[in-house]
Write a protein that holds these residues in place. Sequence first.
Motif, PDB file in Angstrom:
ATOM      1  N   LYS A 195       0.835  -1.202   0.000  1.00  0.00           N
ATOM      2  CA  LYS A 195       0.000   0.000   0.000  1.00  0.00           C
ATOM      3  C   LYS A 195       0.878   1.264   0.000  1.00  0.00           C
ATOM      4  O   LYS A 195       0.634   2.192  -0.749  1.00  0.00           O
ATOM      5  CB  LYS A 195      -0.901   0.033   1.236  1.00  0.00           C
ATOM      6  N   ASN A 196       1.897   1.283   0.868  1.00  0.00           N
ATOM      7  CA  ASN A 196       2.733   2.467   1.070  1.00  0.00           C
ATOM      8  C   ASN A 196       4.125   2.240   0.484  1.00  0.00           C
ATOM      9  O   ASN A 196       4.866   1.379   0.965  1.00  0.00           O
ATOM     10  CB  ASN A 196       2.861   2.788   2.558  1.00  0.00           C
ATOM     11  N   ILE A 197       4.473   3.046  -0.522  1.00  0.00           N
ATOM     12  CA  ILE A 197       5.763   2.920  -1.201  1.00  0.00           C
ATOM     13  C   ILE A 197       6.610   4.150  -0.904  1.00  0.00           C
ATOM     14  O   ILE A 197       6.250   5.271  -1.281  1.00  0.00           O
ATOM     15  CB  ILE A 197       5.591   2.786  -2.728  1.00  0.00           C
ATOM     16  N   ALA A 198       7.745   3.942  -0.230  1.00  0.00           N
ATOM     17  CA  ALA A 198       8.718   5.014  -0.032  1.00  0.00           C
ATOM     18  C   ALA A 198       9.606   5.042  -1.266  1.00  0.00           C
ATOM     19  O   ALA A 198      10.225   4.030  -1.608  1.00  0.00           O
ATOM     20  CB  ALA A 198       9.543   4.760   1.224  1.00  0.00           C
ATOM     21  N   VAL A 199       9.650   6.179  -1.944  1.00  0.00           N
ATOM     22  CA  VAL A 199      10.427   6.295  -3.179  1.00  0.00           C
ATOM     23  C   VAL A 199      11.688   7.110  -2.895  1.00  0.00           C
ATOM     24  O   VAL A 199      11.623   8.327  -2.730  1.00  0.00           O
ATOM     25  CB  VAL A 199       9.602   6.922  -4.323  1.00  0.00           C
ATOM     26  N   LEU A 200      12.822   6.420  -2.821  1.00  0.00           N
ATOM     27  CA  LEU A 200      14.102   7.066  -2.575  1.00  0.00           C
ATOM     28  C   LEU A 200      14.621   7.692  -3.855  1.00  0.00           C
ATOM     29  O   LEU A 200      14.715   7.019  -4.870  1.00  0.00           O
ATOM     30  CB  LEU A 200      15.125   6.043  -2.088  1.00  0.00           C
ATOM     31  N   GLY A 201      14.939   8.974  -3.769  1.00  0.00           N
ATOM     32  CA  GLY A 201      15.440   9.667  -4.949  1.00  0.00           C
ATOM     33  C   GLY A 201      14.336  10.202  -5.835  1.00  0.00           C
ATOM     34  O   GLY A 201      14.572  10.496  -7.005  1.00  0.00           O
ATOM     35  N   LEU A 202      13.136  10.347  -5.286  1.00  0.00           N
ATOM     36  CA  LEU A 202      12.010  10.860  -6.069  1.00  0.00           C
ATOM     37  C   LEU A 202      12.251  12.324  -6.430  1.00  0.00           C
ATOM     38  O   LEU A 202      12.341  13.181  -5.566  1.00  0.00           O
ATOM     39  CB  LEU A 202      10.702  10.712  -5.290  1.00  0.00           C
ATOM     40  N   SER A 203      12.388  12.588  -7.705  1.00  0.00           N
ATOM     41  CA  SER A 203      12.651  13.939  -8.190  1.00  0.00           C
ATOM     42  C   SER A 203      11.362  14.749  -8.280  1.00  0.00           C
ATOM     43  O   SER A 203      10.324  14.219  -8.671  1.00  0.00           O
ATOM     44  CB  SER A 203      13.296  13.872  -9.573  1.00  0.00           C
ATOM     45  N   PRO A 204      11.440  16.045  -7.971  1.00  0.00           N
ATOM     46  CA  PRO A 204      10.284  16.910  -8.169  1.00  0.00           C
ATOM     47  C   PRO A 204      10.109  17.333  -9.628  1.00  0.00           C
ATOM     48  O   PRO A 204       9.151  18.020  -9.963  1.00  0.00           O
ATOM     49  CB  PRO A 204      10.593  18.117  -7.274  1.00  0.00           C
ATOM     50  N   PRO A 240       7.622  10.337  -0.607  1.00  0.00           N
ATOM     51  CA  PRO A 240       8.879  10.816  -1.191  1.00  0.00           C
ATOM     52  C   PRO A 240      10.006  10.837  -0.157  1.00  0.00           C
ATOM     53  O   PRO A 240       9.805  11.311   0.969  1.00  0.00           O
ATOM     54  CB  PRO A 240       8.551  12.240  -1.639  1.00  0.00           C
ATOM     55  N   VAL A 241      11.166  10.317  -0.535  1.00  0.00           N
ATOM     56  CA  VAL A 241      12.345  10.374   0.326  1.00  0.00           C
ATOM     57  C   VAL A 241      13.468  11.004  -0.493  1.00  0.00           C
ATOM     58  O   VAL A 241      14.028  10.376  -1.391  1.00  0.00           O
ATOM     59  CB  VAL A 241      12.755   8.975   0.842  1.00  0.00           C
ATOM     60  N   ARG A 242      13.718  12.271  -0.174  1.00  0.00           N
ATOM     61  CA  ARG A 242      14.754  13.025  -0.882  1.00  0.00           C
ATOM     62  C   ARG A 242      15.075  14.261  -0.052  1.00  0.00           C
ATOM     63  O   ARG A 242      14.189  15.064   0.238  1.00  0.00           O
ATOM     64  CB  ARG A 242      14.259  13.432  -2.259  1.00  0.00           C
ATOM     65  N   PRO A 243      16.343  14.421   0.322  1.00  0.00           N
ATOM     66  CA  PRO A 243      16.712  15.606   1.117  1.00  0.00           C
ATOM     67  C   PRO A 243      16.486  16.897   0.331  1.00  0.00           C
ATOM     68  O   PRO A 243      16.490  16.903  -0.894  1.00  0.00           O
ATOM     69  CB  PRO A 243      18.207  15.403   1.370  1.00  0.00           C
ATOM     70  N   ALA A 244      16.283  17.970   1.052  1.00  0.00           N
ATOM     71  CA  ALA A 244      16.240  19.333   0.513  1.00  0.00           C
ATOM     72  C   ALA A 244      14.993  19.674  -0.292  1.00  0.00           C
ATOM     73  O   ALA A 244      14.972  20.681  -0.993  1.00  0.00           O
ATOM     74  CB  ALA A 244      17.502  19.642  -0.306  1.00  0.00           C
ATOM     75  N   ILE A 245      13.960  18.845  -0.231  1.00  0.00           N
ATOM     76  CA  ILE A 245      12.685  19.236  -0.827  1.00  0.00           C
ATOM     77  C   ILE A 245      11.583  19.033   0.211  1.00  0.00           C
ATOM     78  O   ILE A 245      11.688  18.167   1.073  1.00  0.00           O
ATOM     79  CB  ILE A 245      12.353  18.468  -2.128  1.00  0.00           C
ATOM     80  N   ALA A 286      13.757  13.496   4.497  1.00  0.00           N
ATOM     81  CA  ALA A 286      15.176  13.531   4.150  1.00  0.00           C
ATOM     82  C   ALA A 286      15.789  12.136   4.064  1.00  0.00           C
ATOM     83  O   ALA A 286      16.712  11.906   3.297  1.00  0.00           O
ATOM     84  CB  ALA A 286      15.945  14.373   5.166  1.00  0.00           C
ATOM     85  N   SER A 287      15.263  11.197   4.860  1.00  0.00           N
ATOM     86  CA  SER A 287      15.796   9.831   4.852  1.00  0.00           C
ATOM     87  C   SER A 287      14.698   8.855   5.246  1.00  0.00           C
ATOM     88  O   SER A 287      13.652   9.250   5.780  1.00  0.00           O
ATOM     89  CB  SER A 287      16.966   9.693   5.827  1.00  0.00           C
ATOM     90  N   ASP A 305      11.176   1.792  -2.912  1.00  0.00           N
ATOM     91  CA  ASP A 305      11.474   1.809  -4.344  1.00  0.00           C
ATOM     92  C   ASP A 305      12.670   2.734  -4.537  1.00  0.00           C
ATOM     93  O   ASP A 305      12.593   3.923  -4.233  1.00  0.00           O
ATOM     94  CB  ASP A 305      10.252   2.309  -5.114  1.00  0.00           C
ATOM     95  N   VAL A 306      13.787   2.183  -5.038  1.00  0.00           N
ATOM     96  CA  VAL A 306      15.047   2.916  -5.061  1.00  0.00           C
ATOM     97  C   VAL A 306      15.383   3.450  -6.454  1.00  0.00           C
ATOM     98  O   VAL A 306      15.523   2.679  -7.402  1.00  0.00           O
ATOM     99  CB  VAL A 306      16.207   2.017  -4.558  1.00  0.00           C
TER     100      VAL A 306
END
Length: 138
Positions: free
Chosen positions: A19-28, A50-55, A65-66, A78-79
């Motif tokens: 159900k819940n997908i953490a997407v590492l490196g998800l670009s805006p 979304p998992v991505r620092p600075a957004i 951020a992590s 999802d990497v």
Amino acid sequence: MSFQNPDDESIRTLLKKVKNIAVLGLSPKPDRPSYFVAKAMQGFGFSIIPVRPAIAEVLGQKAYASLRDVTGSIDLVDVFRAAEYLDAIVDDCIALQLPAIWIQEGIVNEAAAERARAAGMTVVMDRCIYKDYVALCS
């Protein structure tokens, strides 16, 4: 490559229970593959984290951020990060006792994938979650 992905039926079963997908490196940025895939998966009814620092947010969702900063539950990571980052990502997944990791098409780190599998995680590597969802579940 000696690493073997789960068979299609196992991948179908995984995708139907997630159900819940953490997407590492998800670009805006809408022109990036991570954005396209995450938006499509969101459209199929998955909750995207979304998992991505600075957004602050992507696809209308709060970004973290992590993985260690995520407050809700994660069914699958999802990497969309380069292979050299996978060791640290797998360390976080193991520490958080996450059940599954999907390493996107074109990203291969067999040692990290085998370590995740040995820790009890379901591991899919060098495949596109969007393509597999469309092929196996729609």
